[in-house]
Design a protein around this motif. Structure first.
Motif, PDB file in Angstrom:
ATOM      1  N   LEU A   1      -3.815  15.843   7.020  1.00 25.84           N
ATOM      2  CA  LEU A   1      -3.393  16.528   8.240  1.00 25.84           C
ATOM      3  C   LEU A   1      -3.108  15.525   9.346  1.00 25.84           C
ATOM      4  N   ALA A   2      -3.891  14.453   9.400  1.00 27.31           N
ATOM      5  CA  ALA A   2      -3.614  13.390  10.374  1.00 27.31           C
ATOM      6  C   ALA A   2      -2.233  12.802  10.137  1.00 27.31           C
ATOM      7  N   ALA A   3      -1.850  12.697   8.862  1.00 29.89           N
ATOM      8  CA  ALA A   3      -0.528  12.157   8.540  1.00 29.89           C
ATOM      9  C   ALA A   3       0.599  13.120   8.909  1.00 29.89           C
ATOM     10  N   ARG A   4       0.285  14.361   9.226  1.00 35.40           N
ATOM     11  CA  ARG A   4       1.290  15.310   9.709  1.00 35.40           C
ATOM     12  C   ARG A   4       1.537  15.139  11.214  1.00 35.40           C
ATOM     13  N   CYS A   5       0.692  14.365  11.877  1.00 29.15           N
ATOM     14  CA  CYS A   5       0.794  14.216  13.327  1.00 29.15           C
ATOM     15  C   CYS A   5       1.887  13.219  13.697  1.00 29.15           C
ATOM     16  N   ASP A   6       2.218  13.193  14.973  1.00 28.29           N
ATOM     17  CA  ASP A   6       3.289  12.330  15.474  1.00 28.29           C
ATOM     18  C   ASP A   6       2.797  10.931  15.813  1.00 28.29           C
ATOM     19  N   ALA A   7       1.492  10.800  16.081  1.00 29.91           N
ATOM     20  CA  ALA A   7       0.909   9.503  16.411  1.00 29.91           C
ATOM     21  C   ALA A   7      -0.514   9.465  15.885  1.00 29.91           C
ATOM     22  N   PHE A   8      -1.048   8.266  15.805  1.00 27.85           N
ATOM     23  CA  PHE A   8      -2.409   8.104  15.275  1.00 27.85           C
ATOM     24  C   PHE A   8      -3.117   7.000  16.035  1.00 27.85           C
ATOM     25  N   LEU A   9      -4.404   7.236  16.312  1.00 26.32           N
ATOM     26  CA  LEU A   9      -5.271   6.239  16.937  1.00 26.32           C
ATOM     27  C   LEU A   9      -6.569   6.212  16.150  1.00 26.32           C
TER      28      LEU A   9
ATOM     29  N   TYR B   1       0.834  -1.208   0.000  1.00 27.22           N
ATOM     30  CA  TYR B   1       0.000   0.000   0.000  1.00 27.22           C
ATOM     31  C   TYR B   1       0.867   1.256   0.000  1.00 27.22           C
ATOM     32  N   ARG B   2       1.847   1.288   0.872  1.00 20.45           N
ATOM     33  CA  ARG B   2       2.662   2.498   1.008  1.00 20.45           C
ATOM     34  C   ARG B   2       3.388   2.805  -0.301  1.00 20.45           C
ATOM     35  N   ARG B   3       3.932   1.785  -0.952  1.00 19.86           N
ATOM     36  CA  ARG B   3       4.642   2.018  -2.209  1.00 19.86           C
ATOM     37  C   ARG B   3       3.703   2.489  -3.310  1.00 19.86           C
ATOM     38  N   LEU B   4       2.509   1.927  -3.355  1.00 17.40           N
ATOM     39  CA  LEU B   4       1.548   2.347  -4.374  1.00 17.40           C
ATOM     40  C   LEU B   4       1.089   3.781  -4.128  1.00 17.40           C
TER      41      LEU B   4
ATOM     42  N   ASN C   1      -9.837   3.463  14.060  1.00 19.05           N
ATOM     43  CA  ASN C   1     -10.743   2.315  14.050  1.00 19.05           C
ATOM     44  C   ASN C   1     -10.336   1.366  12.925  1.00 19.05           C
ATOM     45  N   GLY C   2     -10.012   0.119  13.291  1.00 16.65           N
ATOM     46  CA  GLY C   2      -9.543  -0.838  12.294  1.00 16.65           C
ATOM     47  C   GLY C   2     -10.569  -1.217  11.257  1.00 16.65           C
ATOM     48  N   ALA C   3     -11.853  -0.910  11.505  1.00 12.53           N
ATOM     49  CA  ALA C   3     -12.909  -1.225  10.545  1.00 12.53           C
ATOM     50  C   ALA C   3     -13.279  -0.025   9.684  1.00 12.53           C
ATOM     51  N   SER C   4     -12.461   1.024   9.694  1.00 15.40           N
ATOM     52  CA  SER C   4     -12.767   2.244   8.953  1.00 15.40           C
ATOM     53  C   SER C   4     -11.772   2.460   7.823  1.00 15.40           C
ATOM     54  N   ASN C   5     -12.298   2.751   6.638  1.00 15.45           N
ATOM     55  CA  ASN C   5     -11.431   3.060   5.503  1.00 15.45           C
ATOM     56  C   ASN C   5     -10.596   4.312   5.744  1.00 15.45           C
ATOM     57  N   VAL C   6     -11.139   5.281   6.491  1.00  9.94           N
ATOM     58  CA  VAL C   6     -10.380   6.497   6.770  1.00  9.94           C
ATOM     59  C   VAL C   6      -9.145   6.157   7.603  1.00  9.94           C
ATOM     60  N   SER C   7      -9.358   5.438   8.703  1.00 10.51           N
ATOM     61  CA  SER C   7      -8.245   5.093   9.587  1.00 10.51           C
ATOM     62  C   SER C   7      -7.186   4.278   8.870  1.00 10.51           C
ATOM     63  N   THR C   8      -7.615   3.282   8.107  1.00  9.54           N
ATOM     64  CA  THR C   8      -6.636   2.406   7.459  1.00  9.54           C
ATOM     65  C   THR C   8      -5.916   3.107   6.318  1.00  9.54           C
ATOM     66  N   ALA C   9      -6.584   4.064   5.653  1.00 15.88           N
ATOM     67  CA  ALA C   9      -5.905   4.815   4.587  1.00 15.88           C
ATOM     68  C   ALA C   9      -4.791   5.684   5.160  1.00 15.88           C
ATOM     69  N   ILE C  10      -5.023   6.278   6.321  1.00 15.42           N
ATOM     70  CA  ILE C  10      -4.035   7.183   6.914  1.00 15.42           C
ATOM     71  C   ILE C  10      -2.726   6.456   7.188  1.00 15.42           C
ATOM     72  N   ARG C  11      -2.801   5.166   7.456  1.00 17.76           N
ATOM     73  CA  ARG C  11      -1.574   4.393   7.677  1.00 17.76           C
ATOM     74  C   ARG C  11      -0.624   4.498   6.493  1.00 17.76           C
ATOM     75  N   HIS C  12      -1.159   4.638   5.284  1.00 17.75           N
ATOM     76  CA  HIS C  12      -0.342   4.527   4.078  1.00 17.75           C
ATOM     77  C   HIS C  12       0.067   5.875   3.492  1.00 17.75           C
ATOM     78  N   LEU C  13      -0.291   6.950   4.180  1.00 14.10           N
ATOM     79  CA  LEU C  13       0.045   8.278   3.670  1.00 14.10           C
ATOM     80  C   LEU C  13       1.450   8.716   4.047  1.00 14.10           C
TER      81      LEU C  13
END
Length: 421
Positions: A373-381, A247-250, A383-395
């Motif tokens: 903007l979430a990806a500009r933060c130092d940490a993230f918390l 995901y991250r590479r894509l 919901n594993g069942a949310s497309n928003v949360s899981t997308a932010i992991r790859h930004l």
């Protein structure tokens, strides 16, 4: 009354394969092997699927494993030998020094899935992996069925992101001589929701597109990276990578914000987030309760985790992402000035924000900005069942331990519901 005996996943996979439901057959075979790693039927079925999809190295490996469990099966041995012959022929063709005619280019048109923004983006990224595996040039086109378009804009994807290639849907309609599935032609290519769920060409998964020779193949039905990981051959540069790395590479290669939107993200971060450490917190409400029955239990786990972070770093701020007016109020009341949230549309009931009649382009911009903007933060918390949360992991490349989900990451899970019809 005696209950009918349960059908094993491998037997169900055999039935799905006979009906041409490749994705369901794949899911069921792998489920069978999780339950019983010695299931030779599941291995043989995967071998047959791999042969049909021209993944001959994988076919050889699956048939070899099945034959080790059934050494007296001449049929499995013949299948393996045929796979090896085809693999050898493919390698010889690739290594041939004979002059080759210029290959006609091939394209993958990725249409809008037509639901939530980051659900659509997950479909896009899954199909970008398909383009990489098949040597096709990707074209992303979000037409009239997207929830995030604007009047007079033909391709809503490019409201938010730069094009992933120089090709266009109109160009493919004018140039292409062959299309797959057959529901697509030069005349229908600009249409949306053509037999998406029912009828000829419906529920076409990425597996159906792996081994096609047509000029243009079209993906309009949701597919995930996890659907393709098991079909990456050993000689591919994508082989052996875990799904977050893929995901991250894509994302890094293809998903680039439009300059004006990037400037807005930069300006917000510089004006309101500079000089402070932040944890981004994504809390779902509204229509998520209809998808996730234990949403209340998930949401109840946030605050003690946040409190733990704040004890470790008392000066840390909270960048809040939520679709719920209720949670926006609750977090501001509890954490006061620590909370920073963008001025975005939210819901006060169980209606999803993207179904509440807001202007599509504005809503899409808000969703994109929140995530970046979430990806500009130092940490993230999240919901594993949310497309928003899981997308932010790859930004971005998060520091180890700085990205946390409550609940299982659903990107790792097959979506059986879409393929069980």
């Amino acid at each position: 009354m005696v209950d009918a005996p349960a059908v094993s996943p491998a037997v169900a996979a055999n039935d799905a394969l006979a009906r041409g439901n490749l994705q369901l057959a794949d899911y069921l075979c792998r489920e069978a092997l999780r339950e019983n790693p010695q299931d030779a039927l599941a291995m043989s079925l995967l071998g047959h699927m791999a042969s049909g999809l021209r993944r001959y190295q994988l076919a050889d490996a699956w048939f070899t494993r099945a034959l080790s469990l059934r050494p007296d099966s001449g049929e499995i041995g013949a299948w393996r030998d045929r796979a090896r012959e085809m693999a050898q022929a493919a390698r010889a063709l690739a290594a041939s020094t004979a002059p080759k005619a210029l290959a006609r280019p091939r394209y993958l048109l990725i249409k809008a899935w037509g639901y939530g923004f980051w659900s659509d983006m997950d479909h896009v990224v899954g199909q970008l992996l398909l383009a990489e595996l098949t040597g096709r040039t990707p074209v992303v086109h979000w037409g009239a069925n997207t929830l995030f378009g604007a009047e007079g804009v033909a391709n809503a994807f490019e409201l938010f992101f730069r094009p992933v290639s120089g090709a266009t849907q109109d160009g493919l309609a004018a140039w292409g001589q062959s299309f797959f599935p057959a529901k697509w032609t030069a005349a229908t290519l600009r249409d949306e929701n053509v037999n998406k769920f029912q009828g000829p060409g419906s529920r076409t998964s990425a597996l159906h597109l792996l081994a096609r020779d047509e000029d243009v193949v079209v993906s309009d039905f949701h597919g995930k990276v996890v659907d393709l990981i098991g079909w990456i051959e050993p000689d591919s540069p994508w082989h052996g990578l875990d799904y977050p790395t893929i995901y991250r590479r894509l994302y890094a290669k293809y998903v680039q914000l439009q300059p004006a939107l990037q400037a807005r993200v930069d300006a917000f971060a510089n004006e309101r987030m500079a000089g402070r450490r932040w944890v981004a917190v994504h809390v779902r409400g509204s229509d998520k309760i209809t998808e996730l029955r234990d949403l209340e239990l998930v949401n109840a786990q946030y605050q003690h985790r946040i409190d733990r972070m704040l004890q470790a770093d008392p000066a840390m701020g909270i960048f809040l992402l939520t679709d719920s007016e209720h949670f926006a109020r609750e977090y501001r009341q509890k954490y006061g000035e620590r909370v920073l949230a963008a001025d975005v549309a939210r819901s006060s009931d169980a209606t999803g924000v993207h179904y509440a009649g807001h202007e599509g382009r504005k809503l899409g911009e808000e969703v994109v900005m929140d995530a970046h903007l979430a990806a500009r933060c130092d940490a993230f918390l999240g919901n594993g069942a949310s497309n928003v949360s899981t997308a932010i992991r790859h930004l971005k490349d998060w520091a180890p331990g700085s990205y946390e989900l409550i609940g299982n990451d659903f990107l790792t899970m097959p979506n059986l519901m879409l393929h069980r019809w």
